[in-house]
Design an enzyme around this catalytic site. Structure first.
Site, PDB file in Angstrom:
ATOM      1  N   SER A 113      34.010  27.564  47.093  1.00  0.00           N
ATOM      2  CA  SER A 113      34.271  28.881  46.508  1.00  0.00           C
ATOM      3  C   SER A 113      33.194  28.649  45.346  1.00  0.00           C
ATOM      4  CB  SER A 113      35.469  28.859  45.866  1.00  0.00           C
ATOM      5  OG  SER A 113      35.367  29.888  45.030  1.00  0.00           O
ATOM      6  N   HIS A 160      32.735  30.490  50.501  1.00  0.00           N
ATOM      7  CA  HIS A 160      33.731  31.444  49.968  1.00  0.00           C
ATOM      8  C   HIS A 160      33.112  32.271  48.776  1.00  0.00           C
ATOM      9  CE1 HIS A 160      37.867  32.522  49.733  1.00  0.00           C
ATOM     10  NE2 HIS A 160      38.009  32.629  48.411  1.00  0.00           N
ATOM     11  N   ASP A 195      34.314  35.049  45.996  1.00  0.00           N
ATOM     12  CA  ASP A 195      35.356  35.609  45.453  1.00  0.00           C
ATOM     13  C   ASP A 195      34.909  37.091  44.527  1.00  0.00           C
ATOM     14  OD1 ASP A 195      37.640  33.930  46.016  1.00  0.00           O
ATOM     15  OD2 ASP A 195      36.642  32.627  44.921  1.00  0.00           O
ATOM     16  N   MET A 218      35.982  40.009  42.756  1.00  0.00           N
ATOM     17  CA  MET A 218      37.000  40.738  41.771  1.00  0.00           C
ATOM     18  C   MET A 218      36.912  41.744  40.884  1.00  0.00           C
ATOM     19  SD  MET A 218      38.574  36.954  40.195  1.00  0.00           S
ATOM     20  CE  MET A 218      38.482  35.525  41.482  1.00  0.00           C
ATOM     21  N   HIS A 237      36.081  36.975  50.093  1.00  0.00           N
ATOM     22  CA  HIS A 237      37.456  37.220  49.559  1.00  0.00           C
ATOM     23  C   HIS A 237      37.554  38.215  48.656  1.00  0.00           C
ATOM     24  CE1 HIS A 237      41.284  35.412  47.324  1.00  0.00           C
ATOM     25  NE2 HIS A 237      41.487  36.369  48.155  1.00  0.00           N
ATOM     26  N   MET A 249      39.232  40.602  46.159  1.00  0.00           N
ATOM     27  CA  MET A 249      40.263  40.706  45.499  1.00  0.00           C
ATOM     28  C   MET A 249      40.142  42.007  44.517  1.00  0.00           C
ATOM     29  SD  MET A 249      40.939  36.866  44.294  1.00  0.00           S
ATOM     30  CE  MET A 249      39.305  36.329  44.827  1.00  0.00           C
ATOM     31  N   MET A 262      47.437  32.621  49.632  1.00  0.00           N
ATOM     32  CA  MET A 262      47.035  32.097  48.327  1.00  0.00           C
ATOM     33  C   MET A 262      47.989  31.025  47.749  1.00  0.00           C
ATOM     34  SD  MET A 262      44.407  33.545  47.608  1.00  0.00           S
ATOM     35  CE  MET A 262      44.407  33.015  45.769  1.00  0.00           C
ATOM     36  N   ASP A 298      43.865  28.824  49.695  1.00  0.00           N
ATOM     37  CA  ASP A 298      43.003  28.917  48.472  1.00  0.00           C
ATOM     38  C   ASP A 298      43.639  28.979  47.339  1.00  0.00           C
ATOM     39  OD1 ASP A 298      40.738  29.808  47.008  1.00  0.00           O
ATOM     40  OD2 ASP A 298      40.796  31.907  47.663  1.00  0.00           O
TER      41      ASP A 298
HETATM   42  O1  LIG Z   1      40.320  33.255  45.111  1.00  0.00           O
HETATM   43  C1  LIG Z   1      40.219  32.379  44.300  1.00  0.00           C
HETATM   44  C2  LIG Z   1      40.708  32.431  42.736  1.00  0.00           C
HETATM   45  O2  LIG Z   1      41.587  33.808  42.958  1.00  0.00           O
HETATM   46  C3  LIG Z   1      39.267  31.194  44.352  1.00  0.00           C
HETATM   47  O3  LIG Z   1      38.846  31.242  45.634  1.00  0.00           O
HETATM   48  C4  LIG Z   1      40.046  30.028  44.032  1.00  0.00           C
HETATM   49  O4  LIG Z   1      40.796  30.020  43.003  1.00  0.00           O
HETATM   50  C5  LIG Z   1      39.122  28.880  43.980  1.00  0.00           C
HETATM   51  O5  LIG Z   1      39.062  27.872  42.720  1.00  0.00           O
HETATM   52  P1  LIG Z   1      39.925  26.483  42.764  1.00  0.00           P
HETATM   53  O6  LIG Z   1      39.746  25.785  44.060  1.00  0.00           O
HETATM   54  O7  LIG Z   1      39.320  25.949  41.773  1.00  0.00           O
HETATM   55  O8  LIG Z   1      41.309  26.865  42.571  1.00  0.00           O
HETATM   56 FE   LIG Z   2      39.283  32.972  46.906  1.00  0.00          FE
END
Ligand SMILES: O=C(CO)[C@H](O)[C@H](O)COP(=O)(O)O
Ligand SMILES: [Fe+2]
Length: 228
Positions: free
Chosen positions: A8, A31, A33, A35, A64, A66, A135, A173
Site C-alpha cells: 500500500s 494498492h 488508497d 480517501m 481502494h 474510501m 478490512m 487490508d
Molecule cells: O486501506 C487502508 C487504510 O484504510 C490501508 O490500505 C492500510 O491501512 C494499509 O496500511 P497498514 O498495512 O500499515 O495497515
Molecule cells: Fe487500503
C-alpha cells in the site's frame, strides 16, 4: 490461485511516489488508497495521481476507494489506469450496478466491508465480484493494529466462496505484517495488502517476498485451499 501481496503506497513517501512504486516492482499489485475526508477522516489522492502512477509503474494498480459516491467516481479511476477498483458497500448506492459497470469497463470489480459490516447480507452479490475486501482495521489510516476479531468473518467468507464454487479473491487490508499474515492466510485470505510492513522495511521488495513466502507456506497446507 497463488497468494498475492499488494503493497500500500499509503505508507510510502508521497513526494517520491514513482520511485516508491518502483521499489516494490515484483509485487502483484500496487494498492492505492483513495480517501476523500468524508467517508473516512483522511485525505490522500485522486484521479490525476492515479493516472501518473499508472504511467510510472508496470505493476497493476489496485485502487481502494474510501470515498462517498463511488458510483460516480469509480469509472474515472478505470480510465486513469486502475486494473482493479474496490468500492465500499457502505458508500455505494447501487453495488450490483456498480460492479457490473466496473467489469464492463474492463477492470476487476471489488467490494469492501468495514469491520462492523457483516458478509451475510451480501452472499448473493458475490458472483458479481472479482474480489472481496475485508478490512482488518477501521479504514482511514495506515499503521494501525490488526483487528483479530475479523478472523471469523474471513473464515465465513471463505466458506461462502467455496459453497458457491466462486473464483473471487479474498483480500485483507489493515495491520497485515509478518506477525499477522499467517492467521489471515489460515482463515482463508489469499490477497494481502501491507503498507507499513513493506514501506517500513529497509528493503521493501524483500519484505514483499518474505510476506508472500509466509502466506504461501500456510495456504499450501490450509484446509480451505485444498485444490485451490
Ligand atoms: O486501506 C487502508 C487504510 O484504510 C490501508 O490500505 C492500510 O491501512 C494499509 O496500511 P497498514 O498495512 O500499515 O495497515
Ligand atoms: Fe487500503
Amino acid at each position: 490461485m497463488a497468494v498475492q501481496i499488494n503493497p500500500s503506497i499509503l505508507s510510502a513517501d508521497f513526494s517520491r511516489l514513482a520511485e516508491e512504486a518502483k521499489a516494490v516492482e515484483g509485487a502483484d499489485w500496487l494498492h492505492v488508497d483513495v480517501m476523500d475526508n468524508h467517508f473516512v477522516p483522511n485525505l490522500t489522492l485522486g484521479v490525476p495521481v492515479v493516472e501518473s502512477l499508472a504511467k510510472a509503474t508496470d505493476t497493476p494498480l489496485d485502487c481502494h476507494l474510501m470515498i462517498e459516491d463511488p458510483d460516480r467516481w469509480a469509472p474515472q479511476y478505470i480510465e486513469a489506469g486502475a486494473g482493479s477498483v474496490t468500492f465500499h458497500v457502505e458508500a455505494a448506492a447501487a453495488p450490483v450496478r456498480l460492479a457490473r459497470e466496473i467489469r464492463a469497463k474492463g477492470a476487476r470489480a471489488s467490494m469492501a466491508l468495514r469491520p462492523a459490516t457483516p458478509i451475510e447480507p451480501y452472499e448473493d452479490l458475490l458472483p458479481e465480484l472479482d474480489m472481496l475486501l475485508i478490512m482488518t482495521v477501521e479504514p482511514g489510516f495506515g499503521g494501525q493494529a490488526f483487528l483479530d476479531i475479523m478472523l471469523p468473518k474471513i473464515r465465513r467468507t471463505r466458506e461462502l466462496i467455496s459453497k458457491h464454487g466462486l473464483q473471487l479473491w479474498l483480500q485483507v487490508d489493515g495491520g497485515v505484517s509478518a506477525s499477522t499474515i499467517e492467521q489471515c492466510a489460515e482463515a482463508g485470505a489469499d490477497v494481502f495488502v501491507a503498507g507499513s510492513a513493506v514501506y517500513g522495511a529497509d528493503d521493501p521488495a524483500e519484505a514483499v517476498r518474505k510476506l508472500r513466502d509466509q502466506a504461501a507456506a500456510v495456504t499450501a497446507s490450509a484446509a480451505w485451499a485444498c485444490g485451490h
